[in-house]
Design an enzyme around this catalytic site. Structure first.
Site, PDB file in Angstrom:
ATOM      1  NE  ARG A 103      -2.464   1.110   3.637  1.00 40.57           N
ATOM      2  CZ  ARG A 103      -3.171   0.984   4.754  1.00 40.57           C
ATOM      3  NH1 ARG A 103      -4.463   0.677   4.681  1.00 40.57           N
ATOM      4  NH2 ARG A 103      -2.613   1.134   5.939  1.00 40.57           N
ATOM      5  CE  LYS A 106      -1.949   4.668   6.938  1.00 40.51           C
ATOM      6  NZ  LYS A 106      -3.027   5.376   7.594  1.00 40.51           N
ATOM      7  CD  GLU A 159     -11.656   6.350   5.669  1.00 39.17           C
ATOM      8  OE1 GLU A 159     -11.034   5.332   6.030  1.00 39.17           O
ATOM      9  OE2 GLU A 159     -11.220   7.122   4.803  1.00 39.17           O
TER      10      GLU A 159
HETATM   11  N1  PXG Z   1      -9.029   4.952   7.605  1.00 42.95           N
HETATM   12  C1  PXG Z   1      -8.144   5.968   7.757  1.00 42.95           C
HETATM   13  C2  PXG Z   1      -8.488   7.307   7.246  1.00 42.95           C
HETATM   14  C3  PXG Z   1      -6.912   5.720   8.378  1.00 42.95           C
HETATM   15  O1  PXG Z   1      -6.022   6.710   8.518  1.00 42.95           O
HETATM   16  C4  PXG Z   1      -7.577   3.415   8.709  1.00 42.95           C
HETATM   17  C5  PXG Z   1      -8.762   3.710   8.062  1.00 42.95           C
HETATM   18  C6  PXG Z   1      -7.309   2.004   9.131  1.00 42.95           C
HETATM   19  O2  PXG Z   1      -6.435   1.381   8.211  1.00 42.95           O
HETATM   20  P1  PXG Z   1      -5.519   0.154   8.618  1.00 42.95           P
HETATM   21  O3  PXG Z   1      -4.828  -0.219   7.358  1.00 42.95           O
HETATM   22  O4  PXG Z   1      -4.566   0.665   9.679  1.00 42.95           O
HETATM   23  O5  PXG Z   1      -6.396  -0.898   9.134  1.00 42.95           O
HETATM   24  C7  PXG Z   1      -6.609   4.421   8.863  1.00 42.95           C
HETATM   25  C8  PXG Z   1      -5.289   4.192   9.520  1.00 42.95           C
HETATM   26  C9  PXG Z   1      -4.332   7.743  14.563  1.00 42.95           C
HETATM   27  C10 PXG Z   1      -3.868   7.140  13.270  1.00 42.95           C
HETATM   28  O6  PXG Z   1      -3.535   8.398  15.256  1.00 42.95           O
HETATM   29  C11 PXG Z   1      -4.714   6.302  12.573  1.00 42.95           C
HETATM   30  C12 PXG Z   1      -4.322   5.752  11.334  1.00 42.95           C
HETATM   31  C13 PXG Z   1      -3.103   6.074  10.824  1.00 42.95           C
HETATM   32  C14 PXG Z   1      -2.264   6.917  11.518  1.00 42.95           C
HETATM   33  C15 PXG Z   1      -2.636   7.457  12.758  1.00 42.95           C
HETATM   34  O7  PXG Z   1      -5.508   7.597  14.894  1.00 42.95           O
HETATM   35  N2  PXG Z   1      -5.245   4.925  10.755  1.00 42.95           N
END
Ligand code: PXG
Length: 287
Positions: free
Chosen positions: A50, A150, A183
Site C-alpha cells: 500500500r 495514505k 469511514e
Molecule cells: N481509515 C483511515 C483514514 C486511516 O487513517 C484506517 C482507516 C485504518 O487502516 P488500517 O490499514 O490501519 O487498518 C486508517 C489508519 C491515529 C492514526 O492516530 C490512525 C491511522 C493512521 C495513523 C494514525 O488515529 N489509521
C-alpha cells in the site's frame, strides 16, 4: 530510541529533516502505520504494498525496494529491542525550494522509520464500547484526493477530528461526497445486521485491518457485504465496530446519540476481536 533515517540508525535527537522538505511544506509524501506482536510483523507485505502504491501515484521514486524496506523495519525494531511495536514508515518528497513543484526536489525522498509503543484508547473502552458522532467535514472527493492514498496530507481527517473533539468525542464518522458513511478519521467502520457484516465499499481507505476482518469473517462462515451504507443503517444496526492498525478492533455502542441495539458490545464484535487477536499472535514476518 533509534530512528531509521535514509539508511542509517540514528539517535532520536539526531533524526532531523530540512525545513525545505516538501513533506513539511506541503504534506507531500506517503506513510504507513504497522504493528508487530510478539516478534511478528503483522501484514507487513500488505502495508508495504500500500505504501509503494501511494508513492507510485504521487510519483515518488522510493530509493529502496520492498525487500530492503522490510529489512530496514526489522533493523529498527531490533535496534530498539521491541517485540510489540507500532511502526511508522514515512517517505517524504525530500528537500526542494519554496515552490510546490516536485521537480525542484532534486535530492530525492527522505525515508524515516520510527518504532514505538502506542495505545490509542483506554483499555476499558474496548470492553464498554465507544460513543461516536458524525461530523460536518466530509471525506475528500475521490477525484480530488483519493481516500485510498495514505499520504502525509491528513488535513481532511484532522479537521474532522477537531470537530469530534469540540463535541467531546474521540472518533467520528465521516460521510463521503454523496452522503454515504465512508469511514472514521483514523479507522474503518463495520456494522452487523441479522448476522451479516457490512462495511462501506467506497470513499474510504482500503484498511488492512478491514481486509483482515473480512477474511476472518469469511473463514468463520460469517457473511460479509461491501456496500454503500447510510447513517440510518448504522443507527439501526445490531452491532457496530471500528478497525485500524492503531486502534485494532473497538466496539461502538452509540452513534449520534442513538444507542446501537442494547448499548453493549455484541457477540459478533467480541468474536471478531478474539479472532483478530489470535491472528496477530499467529501470523506475520518474524524478526
Ligand atoms: N481509515 C483511515 C483514514 C486511516 O487513517 C484506517 C482507516 C485504518 O487502516 P488500517 O490499514 O490501519 O487498518 C486508517 C489508519 C491515529 C492514526 O492516530 C490512525 C491511522 C493512521 C495513523 C494514525 O488515529 N489509521
Amino acid at each position: 530510541m533509534k530512528i531509521y533515517f535514509n539508511g542509517k540508525l540514528v539517535d532520536k535527537q539526531d533524526a532531523k529533516i530540512s525545513v525545505f522538505d516538501h513533506g513539511l511544506l506541503y504534506g507531500d509524501g506517503a506513510f504507513e502505520g504497522i504493528r508487530s506482536y510478539n516478534g511478528l510483523i503483522f501484514k507487513v507485505i500488505e502495508h508495504i504494498d500500500r505504501l509503494y502504491e501511494t508513492a507510485h501515484t504521487l510519483m515518488i521514486d522510493v530509493p529502496l525496494d520492498k525487500k530492503g524496506m522490510i529489512k530496514a523495519i526489522i533493523a529498527t525494531l531490533k535496534a530498539n529491542n521491541l517485540k510489540d511495536a507500532y511502526i511508522r514508515v514515512v517517505i517524504t518528497r525530500g528537500e526542494g525550494d519554496l515552490g510546490l513543484d516536485p521537480r525542484k526536489c532534486t535530492g530525492g525522498p527522505n525515508i524515516i522509520i520510527i518504532t514505538d509503543k502506542i495505545t490509542l484508547y483506554p483499555a476499558q473502552l474496548y470492553q464498554k464500547g465507544m460513543e461516536i458522532i458524525t461530523v460536518p467535514t466530509v471525506r475528500n472527493h475521490p477525484e480530488a484526493l483519493n481516500p485510498r492514498l495514505k499520504s502525509l496530507n491528513y488535513l481532511n481527517n484532522i479537521l474532522a477530528k477537531i470537530e469530534a473533539n469540540i463535541a467531546g468525542f474521540s472518533e467520528a464518522i465521516m460521510l463521503d461526497n454523496q452522503g454515504f458513511v465512508a469511514e472514521c478519521t483514523g479507522d474503518n467502520i463495520f456494522i452487523i445486521k441479522k448476522g451479516v457484516l457490512w462495511t462501506p465499499d467506497q470513499g474510504r481507505l482500503r484498511g488492512i485491518t478491514l481486509d483482515t476482518v473480512l477474511e476472518l469473517a469469511q473463514q468463520n462462515h460469517i457473511q460479509t457485504v461491501e456496500h454503500p451504507l447510510t447513517r440510518h443503517e448504522v443507527y439501526n444496526a445490531d452491532e457496530c465496530f471500528l478497525t485500524g492498525t492503531a486502534a485494532e478492533i473497538i466496539p461502538v455502542v452509540k452513534v449520534d446519540g442513538r444507542g446501537i441495539a442494547d448499548g453493549i458490545p455484541g457477540p459478533i464484535t467480541k468474536k471478531m476481536m478474539k479472532l483478530f487477536k489470535a491472528a496477530t499472535r499467529e501470523e506475520g514476518v518474524k524478526y
